[in-house]
Design a protein around this motif. Structure first.
Motif, short mmCIF file in Angstrom:
data_model
loop_
_atom_site.label_atom_id
_atom_site.label_comp_id
_atom_site.label_asym_id
_atom_site.label_seq_id
_atom_site.Cartn_x
_atom_site.Cartn_y
_atom_site.Cartn_z
N LYS A 101 0.86 -1.20 0.11
CA LYS A 101 0.13 -0.03 0.03
C LYS A 101 1.01 1.13 0.07
CE LYS A 101 -3.75 2.37 1.17
NZ LYS A 101 -4.08 3.71 0.41
N ILE A 102 0.88 1.92 -1.17
CA ILE A 102 1.48 3.23 -1.09
C ILE A 102 0.66 4.46 -0.70
CG2 ILE A 102 2.81 5.04 -2.62
CD1 ILE A 102 3.35 2.68 -4.49
N ASN A 103 1.31 5.32 0.17
CA ASN A 103 0.72 6.24 0.98
C ASN A 103 1.07 7.59 0.56
OD1 ASN A 103 1.74 3.91 3.60
ND2 ASN A 103 -0.46 4.49 3.53
N ARG A 104 2.48 7.71 -0.05
CA ARG A 104 2.54 9.23 -0.37
C ARG A 104 3.69 9.18 -1.35
NH1 ARG A 104 4.11 14.21 3.39
NH2 ARG A 104 4.54 15.64 1.75
N VAL A 105 3.74 9.81 -2.28
CA VAL A 105 4.82 9.87 -3.50
C VAL A 105 5.01 11.34 -3.61
CG1 VAL A 105 5.51 9.54 -5.72
CG2 VAL A 105 3.84 7.93 -4.63
N GLU A 106 6.26 11.64 -3.52
CA GLU A 106 6.67 12.88 -3.56
C GLU A 106 7.95 13.18 -4.83
OE1 GLU A 106 5.20 15.71 -2.76
OE2 GLU A 106 3.77 14.56 -1.73
N VAL A 107 7.99 13.74 -5.71
CA VAL A 107 9.08 14.01 -6.59
C VAL A 107 9.56 15.44 -6.81
CG1 VAL A 107 9.54 13.45 -9.19
CG2 VAL A 107 7.69 12.16 -8.11
N SER A 108 11.00 15.36 -7.07
CA SER A 108 11.59 16.70 -7.22
C SER A 108 12.63 16.59 -8.06
CB SER A 108 12.05 17.30 -5.83
OG SER A 108 12.62 18.63 -5.90
N ASN B 50 14.88 14.74 -10.48
CA ASN B 50 15.38 13.44 -10.74
C ASN B 50 15.30 12.83 -9.33
OD1 ASN B 50 17.66 14.41 -9.61
ND2 ASN B 50 19.03 13.18 -11.14
N LEU B 51 14.82 13.10 -8.06
CA LEU B 51 14.67 12.32 -7.14
C LEU B 51 13.15 12.26 -6.55
CD1 LEU B 51 17.55 13.85 -5.09
CD2 LEU B 51 17.27 11.46 -6.08
N ALA B 52 12.91 11.27 -5.96
CA ALA B 52 11.68 11.17 -5.32
C ALA B 52 11.66 10.30 -4.13
CB ALA B 52 10.61 10.47 -6.46
N TYR B 53 10.67 10.49 -3.20
CA TYR B 53 10.73 9.53 -2.00
C TYR B 53 9.03 9.05 -2.09
CZ TYR B 53 8.25 13.26 0.94
OH TYR B 53 7.30 14.29 1.61
N VAL B 54 9.05 7.99 -1.50
CA VAL B 54 8.03 7.09 -1.54
C VAL B 54 7.57 6.67 -0.01
CG1 VAL B 54 6.40 5.21 -2.27
CG2 VAL B 54 8.23 6.37 -3.78
N LEU B 55 6.44 6.88 0.77
CA LEU B 55 6.15 6.26 2.12
C LEU B 55 5.16 5.16 1.56
CD1 LEU B 55 5.58 9.48 3.78
CD2 LEU B 55 7.66 8.07 3.90
N TYR B 56 5.55 4.12 2.26
CA TYR B 56 4.51 2.97 1.99
C TYR B 56 4.66 1.83 3.07
CZ TYR B 56 8.59 0.62 0.10
OH TYR B 56 9.96 0.00 -0.12
N HIS B 57 3.70 0.95 3.10
CA HIS B 57 3.73 -0.11 4.09
C HIS B 57 3.14 -1.39 3.23
CE1 HIS B 57 -0.53 1.37 4.59
NE2 HIS B 57 -0.82 0.23 4.93
N TYR B 58 3.75 -2.43 3.86
CA TYR B 58 3.50 -3.86 3.31
C TYR B 58 3.27 -4.99 4.13
CZ TYR B 58 8.48 -4.05 3.73
OH TYR B 58 9.89 -4.22 4.26
N ILE C 146 13.75 6.28 -1.54
CA ILE C 146 14.25 7.32 -2.07
C ILE C 146 14.62 6.77 -3.47
CG2 ILE C 146 15.99 9.34 -2.47
CD1 ILE C 146 16.04 9.54 0.68
N LEU C 147 14.19 7.25 -4.53
CA LEU C 147 14.44 6.69 -5.84
C LEU C 147 15.05 7.96 -6.58
CD1 LEU C 147 11.93 5.00 -4.77
CD2 LEU C 147 11.65 4.42 -7.12
N LYS C 148 15.98 7.36 -7.50
CA LYS C 148 16.43 8.32 -8.54
C LYS C 148 16.38 8.07 -9.92
CE LYS C 148 21.11 10.52 -9.07
NZ LYS C 148 22.63 10.50 -8.65
N LYS C 149 16.10 8.94 -10.66
CA LYS C 149 15.88 8.59 -12.20
C LYS C 149 17.18 8.53 -12.62
CE LYS C 149 13.05 10.97 -14.39
NZ LYS C 149 12.32 12.38 -15.17
N ASP C 150 17.52 7.33 -13.43
CA ASP C 150 18.92 7.20 -14.33
C ASP C 150 18.69 7.97 -15.67
OD1 ASP C 150 17.60 5.69 -16.16
OD2 ASP C 150 18.22 3.87 -15.33
N SER C 151 20.05 7.79 -16.30
CA SER C 151 20.24 8.57 -17.51
C SER C 151 19.16 8.24 -18.67
CB SER C 151 21.58 8.46 -17.93
OG SER C 151 22.01 7.13 -18.12
N PHE C 152 18.58 6.88 -18.71
CA PHE C 152 17.58 6.27 -19.20
C PHE C 152 16.08 6.69 -19.01
CE2 PHE C 152 21.23 3.33 -19.49
CZ PHE C 152 21.72 3.65 -20.86
N GLY C 153 15.92 7.37 -17.91
CA GLY C 153 14.63 7.75 -17.45
C GLY C 153 14.02 6.50 -16.50
#
Length: 158
Positions: free
Chosen positions: A101-108, A110-118, A141-148
């Motif tokens: 269950k994903i609770n929150r996604v924020e993107v700025s 090429n970086l993003a953070y996701v709050l979730y539980h499972y 925390i996710l990062k977009k690579d050079s291929f998107g």
């Protein structure tokens, strides 16, 4: 050192949330892509046999080369291959399933953070016996690579 990285990332996101920065404007498609990257990771685990080496190597592509794991106890781990090798050993004998269950996604940018539980269940592949079951909360925390492609950069669960 890793605690400093966490602090910098938190400050980065906090500052970008307060600014009106059109260069790093977030669209719903950005959030959807990040959400899809998280779901695809856990769906891959649910739907594949990670005890197979070739399949596990495909699984590793969800994580950046600079991936950091922040365990609930102890110091952060920053060697992707060492971290994932421990997971591979676990998946050799156990099948993992996740109800996510994903609770929150924020993107700025090429970086993003996701709050979730499972809810995670591990069952022994040979016997079918439940190895363990746990409900966890996580931040990634996710990062977009050079291929998107969005890849896990930092993962922390409780």
């Amino acid at each position: 050192m890793k605690k400093l990285i966490y602090l910098i990332l938190i400050i980065f996101f906090a500052c970008n949330n307060k600014k009106n920065n059109t260069a790093l404007a977030t669209t719903n498609s950005d959030k959807d892509a990040v959400r899809k990257a998280i779901i695809n990771n856990y769906d891959f685990i649910n739907n594949n046999n990670l005890s197979d080496s070739l399949t596990f190597n495909r699984f590793k592509t969800f994580y950046s080369d600079s991936f950091v794991l922040g365990p609930s106890e102890g110091n952060p781990l920053s060697n992707k291959e060492t971290i994932l090798e421990e997971w591979r050993e676990l998946f050799k004998e156990n099948k993992a399933t996740f109800d996510l269950k994903i609770n929150r996604v924020e993107v700025s940018g090429n970086l993003a953070y996701v709050l979730y539980h499972y809810n995670e269940k591990l069952t022994n592949i040979e016997t079918g016996d439940l190895y363990f079951e746990v409900i966890q909360s996580a931040i990634a925390i996710l990062k977009k690579d050079s291929f998107g492609n969005w890849k896990f950069e930092v993962l922390r669960w409780n």
